[in-house]
Every structure is written in C-alpha cells, then in structure tokens.
Design a protein around this motif. Structure first.
Motif, PDB file in Angstrom:
ATOM      1  N   TYR A 190       3.265   5.044  -0.428  1.00 56.82           N
ATOM      2  CA  TYR A 190       3.466   4.022   0.614  1.00 56.82           C
ATOM      3  C   TYR A 190       2.453   4.284   1.728  1.00 56.82           C
ATOM      4  CZ  TYR A 190       5.777   1.319   4.329  1.00 56.82           C
ATOM      5  OH  TYR A 190       6.066   0.431   5.327  1.00 56.82           O
ATOM      6  N   ILE A 191       1.801   3.204   2.204  1.00 57.04           N
ATOM      7  CA  ILE A 191       0.854   3.316   3.316  1.00 57.04           C
ATOM      8  C   ILE A 191       1.163   2.247   4.352  1.00 57.04           C
ATOM      9  CG2 ILE A 191      -1.563   2.928   3.999  1.00 57.04           C
ATOM     10  CD1 ILE A 191      -2.444   4.348   1.498  1.00 57.04           C
ATOM     11  N   ASN A 192       1.176   2.660   5.612  1.00 56.83           N
ATOM     12  CA  ASN A 192       1.295   1.743   6.738  1.00 56.83           C
ATOM     13  C   ASN A 192       0.318   2.235   7.804  1.00 56.83           C
ATOM     14  OD1 ASN A 192       1.924   0.185   8.937  1.00 56.83           O
ATOM     15  ND2 ASN A 192       4.006   0.990   9.204  1.00 56.83           N
ATOM     16  N   THR A 193      -0.772   1.528   8.000  1.00 55.54           N
ATOM     17  CA  THR A 193      -1.817   2.002   8.907  1.00 55.54           C
ATOM     18  C   THR A 193      -1.623   1.556  10.360  1.00 55.54           C
ATOM     19  OG1 THR A 193      -3.193   0.106   8.284  1.00 55.54           O
ATOM     20  CG2 THR A 193      -3.545   2.175   7.086  1.00 55.54           C
ATOM     21  N   ALA A 194      -0.460   1.004  10.696  1.00 58.18           N
ATOM     22  CA  ALA A 194      -0.216   0.599  12.083  1.00 58.18           C
ATOM     23  C   ALA A 194      -0.407   1.758  13.065  1.00 58.18           C
ATOM     24  CB  ALA A 194       1.181  -0.002  12.217  1.00 58.18           C
ATOM     25  N   PRO A 195       0.070   2.974  12.740  1.00 58.31           N
ATOM     26  CA  PRO A 195      -0.129   4.092  13.676  1.00 58.31           C
ATOM     27  C   PRO A 195      -1.380   4.922  13.388  1.00 58.31           C
ATOM     28  CG  PRO A 195       1.449   4.747  12.005  1.00 58.31           C
ATOM     29  CD  PRO A 195       1.009   3.341  11.660  1.00 58.31           C
ATOM     30  N   ILE A 229      10.873   7.255   7.797  1.00 60.06           N
ATOM     31  CA  ILE A 229      12.194   7.425   7.175  1.00 60.06           C
ATOM     32  C   ILE A 229      12.652   6.178   6.423  1.00 60.06           C
ATOM     33  CG2 ILE A 229      14.640   7.927   7.566  1.00 60.06           C
ATOM     34  CD1 ILE A 229      12.790  10.365   7.814  1.00 60.06           C
ATOM     35  N   PRO A 230      12.621   4.980   7.016  1.00 56.77           N
ATOM     36  CA  PRO A 230      13.113   3.806   6.259  1.00 56.77           C
ATOM     37  C   PRO A 230      12.400   3.584   4.931  1.00 56.77           C
ATOM     38  CG  PRO A 230      12.958   3.295   8.591  1.00 56.77           C
ATOM     39  CD  PRO A 230      12.280   4.619   8.418  1.00 56.77           C
ATOM     40  N   PRO A 231      11.050   3.554   4.875  1.00 47.63           N
ATOM     41  CA  PRO A 231      10.426   3.355   3.566  1.00 47.63           C
ATOM     42  C   PRO A 231      10.667   4.517   2.610  1.00 47.63           C
ATOM     43  CG  PRO A 231       8.748   3.813   5.227  1.00 47.63           C
ATOM     44  CD  PRO A 231      10.028   3.591   5.953  1.00 47.63           C
ATOM     45  N   THR A 232      10.795   5.737   3.141  1.00 42.07           N
ATOM     46  CA  THR A 232      11.031   6.892   2.267  1.00 42.07           C
ATOM     47  C   THR A 232      12.384   6.796   1.578  1.00 42.07           C
ATOM     48  OG1 THR A 232       9.607   8.386   3.525  1.00 42.07           O
ATOM     49  CG2 THR A 232      11.352   9.395   2.212  1.00 42.07           C
ATOM     50  N   VAL A 233      13.403   6.392   2.316  1.00 44.20           N
ATOM     51  CA  VAL A 233      14.749   6.267   1.738  1.00 44.20           C
ATOM     52  C   VAL A 233      14.725   5.282   0.572  1.00 44.20           C
ATOM     53  CG1 VAL A 233      17.092   5.442   2.178  1.00 44.20           C
ATOM     54  CG2 VAL A 233      15.957   6.935   3.840  1.00 44.20           C
ATOM     55  N   GLN A 234      14.109   4.110   0.788  1.00 47.14           N
ATOM     56  CA  GLN A 234      14.040   3.120  -0.280  1.00 47.14           C
ATOM     57  C   GLN A 234      13.139   3.590  -1.403  1.00 47.14           C
ATOM     58  OE1 GLN A 234      15.953   0.255  -0.361  1.00 47.14           O
ATOM     59  NE2 GLN A 234      15.240   0.303  -2.494  1.00 47.14           N
ATOM     60  N   GLY A 235      12.027   4.234  -1.044  1.00 50.43           N
ATOM     61  CA  GLY A 235      11.081   4.696  -2.057  1.00 50.43           C
ATOM     62  C   GLY A 235      11.662   5.757  -2.969  1.00 50.43           C
ATOM     63  N   ILE A 236      12.398   6.712  -2.403  1.00 46.95           N
ATOM     64  CA  ILE A 236      13.008   7.762  -3.220  1.00 46.95           C
ATOM     65  C   ILE A 236      14.089   7.183  -4.116  1.00 46.95           C
ATOM     66  CG2 ILE A 236      14.510   9.798  -3.109  1.00 46.95           C
ATOM     67  CD1 ILE A 236      12.793  10.832  -0.830  1.00 46.95           C
ATOM     68  N   ARG A 237      14.878   6.267  -3.570  1.00 46.39           N
ATOM     69  CA  ARG A 237      15.906   5.620  -4.411  1.00 46.39           C
ATOM     70  C   ARG A 237      15.254   4.911  -5.602  1.00 46.39           C
ATOM     71  NH1 ARG A 237      20.950   5.608  -2.296  1.00 46.39           N
ATOM     72  NH2 ARG A 237      21.188   5.896  -0.027  1.00 46.39           N
ATOM     73  N   ASN A 238      14.204   4.157  -5.343  1.00 48.99           N
ATOM     74  CA  ASN A 238      13.524   3.425  -6.416  1.00 48.99           C
ATOM     75  C   ASN A 238      12.882   4.372  -7.425  1.00 48.99           C
ATOM     76  OD1 ASN A 238      14.227   1.031  -5.183  1.00 48.99           O
ATOM     77  ND2 ASN A 238      12.228   0.704  -4.227  1.00 48.99           N
TER      78      ASN A 238
END
Length: 329
Positions: A190-195, A229-238
């Motif tokens: 997962y990548i989010n370059t906003a920060p 944290i939010p994307p990690t929770v969904q990513g690990i579940r998936n």
C-alpha cells in the motif's frame, strides 16, 4: 513453484547502551517533558548507539550480522547466490554498500549484490524480491538479506522524535529454496504519498552534501498511525483471508517497532491479543528496516516460534509505504 523458507536470522548491535533517563534529562534542560512520550507512547527503555563513528557504521554492523547468520546456518559466504543490503543511511553511493559487504564477507564471483532503499520497509521489500529471484532463476539456492541503519549520526538533539527514539543495529536473514512445504506465502502493498514531505533525509537533498547544516533527518510532525493503521488493518485481513486463513491461524506478528502505541492500536483494531505481537523496541529503540526482523530473531532465539507456525511481518516507511508478508516458518 519453488518454496522459499526462512533458514536463519541474526542480529548485531553496538555495545554502547543509552537509557531513557539520559534523554529525559537532556530534554528537561531544553524545557521539554518527554517522559510520557518515550515510556508510554513509544515504549522505550534502552537503545544501542554507535559511540565511535570512526570505528563503526552501518556497513560494519552489517558485516557482523552477516557473519553471525552464516555461522548459525553452518554456511560459507560462497553458498550465497544473491545479497540484498537494505539501508536508508548508506555509507557510500558508489560503490554500492552491498558490493562492499559482498567483498568483506567473502562471497563468490558468480553471485549478485543489490542495494535497497525502501526506507523502513526496506528489509521486507528486499525479502520479497529475494523470494522472486530464487523462484525465477535457475541454479540458485540461497539469498542473504541484511538491513542496517546508523541513523543516530544524522539526528539533531533538539528533535526528540528521531533523536530520542532511534537505535543503531543490523539484522540478517537467510532465505533458501526448499522441497518442503511452507515458507513464503504472499505479500500486500500500500502506498499513500500524501505525507511524502513529512520526513526528509537529508533535509536539503543529496545536493546539500557540501552544506552540512542541512545534512540531517528533518521530521515535521508525521502522525504515522493516522495514515498507516486503517489501511494496514484492512490489508492484513485481506492478505490472510485471500490465502485461505483466518487471523486465529496466525501464531505471531513481527511488526515495525516504531512505537508500542501502534502495536496496541493494531491489536485492538484486529481484535488480536497483544501477546501475539512481539515488541523489542524497549530494548533496541527503533532501528528502521531491521526492526521486524530483530523482533523475529528474538522469538526464534527464545523458542517461542516453531517450524510450521504462520507469521506476519509488517512495516511502514516514510513517504508513505506499507508492506505485510505472510510466511509459514
């Protein structure tokens, strides 16, 4: 398809240990109360710091970790087909740090050596690349992945987040082709370059190398948890469910050791006991790309992890980049 398993791990850190009180006293003189931040948010107690940079650096630490992991596996350097060196504090840009490490440990001519800078996700990215190389290339058997950061040298005392939290260390992990079942299973990215501008090193870019006043880590209030944290929770579940498992099937989690708060949030959001999350950030500080592997090594050495156990490795890197990988150890 070839199975690629974790063969062995090793860790090296300098001898010089610094405890929380040293930082608490230093920041009190600056008018800052950091006790709660270090002890309860970050979960720090001790960290190992290179005291004499003219004698130790990220390469010397990597050499020691590499020699140790080869000894643990009863292998010679010439038994390794490819080397990945993950660091965000390279000692050299030319030649590559991987080539220097290749020479110092005595690897053979018919092998490969690659530098990886994935910031704090560097080792996990390199491990995934090593798996793909071992699976796709004929005649190869083993990969050595090393992560080492000497980040204490590039922080300023007035910046308590990087300066007071980081420790210097190296970790090494051997991956090998096996006819047995298990090993590497899958990864999630997962990548989010906003920060992307929140953490910069060097602050002025490589072009500032001759202007040493800007050659340090610039940390401008990046809230890693809110972004990761939010994307990690969904990513690990998936990741778990798409491979036919449940979270209950995972024996243990070896995650970024950036903060104890992050692990507690993941524990809560995933409804998993904190007992499954190995935390060694109180002993080592935050060591960047090596931190999940240092946690894994601790579990292996203490005997809490056994062959056949399912594990997840996860980390977050400046910019921001996330990776989680699932292995059958």
């Amino acid at each position: 398809m070839k199975n690629i398993r974790i063969l062995s791990t090793a860790v090296y850190h300098p001898d010089h240990k610094v405890n929380n009180q040293s930082y608490i006293d230093m920041y009190e003189k600056q008018g800052k109360d950091v006790r709660h931040f270090f002890e309860n948010v970050m979960g720090r107690k001790d960290r190992y710091i290179i005291k004499e940079p003219n004698k130790e650096n990220n390469i010397t630490m990597a050499i020691n970790a590499s020699r140790k992991v080869l000894e643990t596996a009863d292998l010679q350097p010439t038994d390794i087909d490819i080397l990945y060196f993950a660091t965000q504090t390279p000692e050299y840009l030319m030649p590559t740090n991987a080539l220097i490490l290749h020479k110092e440990i005595g690897m053979g001519h018919n092998s490969a050596a690659i530098d990886v800078n994935g910031t704090c996700v560097g080792m996990l990215l390199a491990m995934e690349q090593a798996v793909n190389y071992l699976r796709q290339t004929k005649g190869v058997k083993r990969a050595l992945v090393v992560g080492a950061d000497h980040i204490s040298r590039y922080t300023r005392e007035e910046d308590e987040v990087p300066h007071g939290n980081f420790g210097d260390a190296a970790a090494a992990i051997l991956l090998e082709v096996t006819s047995e079942s298990g090993g590497y299973i899958d990864s999630w990215h997962y990548i989010n370059t906003a920060p992307i501008d929140y953490i910069l090193f060097p602050k002025g870019g490589i072009s500032s190398i001759q202007d040493k006043k800007d050659f340090y880590v610039d940390w401008t209030g990046f809230n890693a948890d809110s972004h990761s944290i939010p994307p990690t929770v969904q990513g690990i579940r998936n990741l778990v469910e798409s491979n036919g498992y449940t979270l209950d099937d995972i024996k243990s989690f070896y995650m970024s050791q950036f903060s104890i708060k992050s692990l507690k949030l993941l524990s809560h959001e995933l409804s998993i006991s904190m007992d499954k999350f190995k935390f060694i950030g109180d002993q080592y500080g935050y060591t960047g790309p090596s931190s999940p592997i240092i946690a894994l090594n601790e579990a292996i050495e203490e005997g809490s992890l056994r062959r056949g156990d399912l594990i997840i490795l996860w980390s977050v890197g400046a910019g921001m980049q996330l990776i989680a990988s699932i292995y059958e150890y």
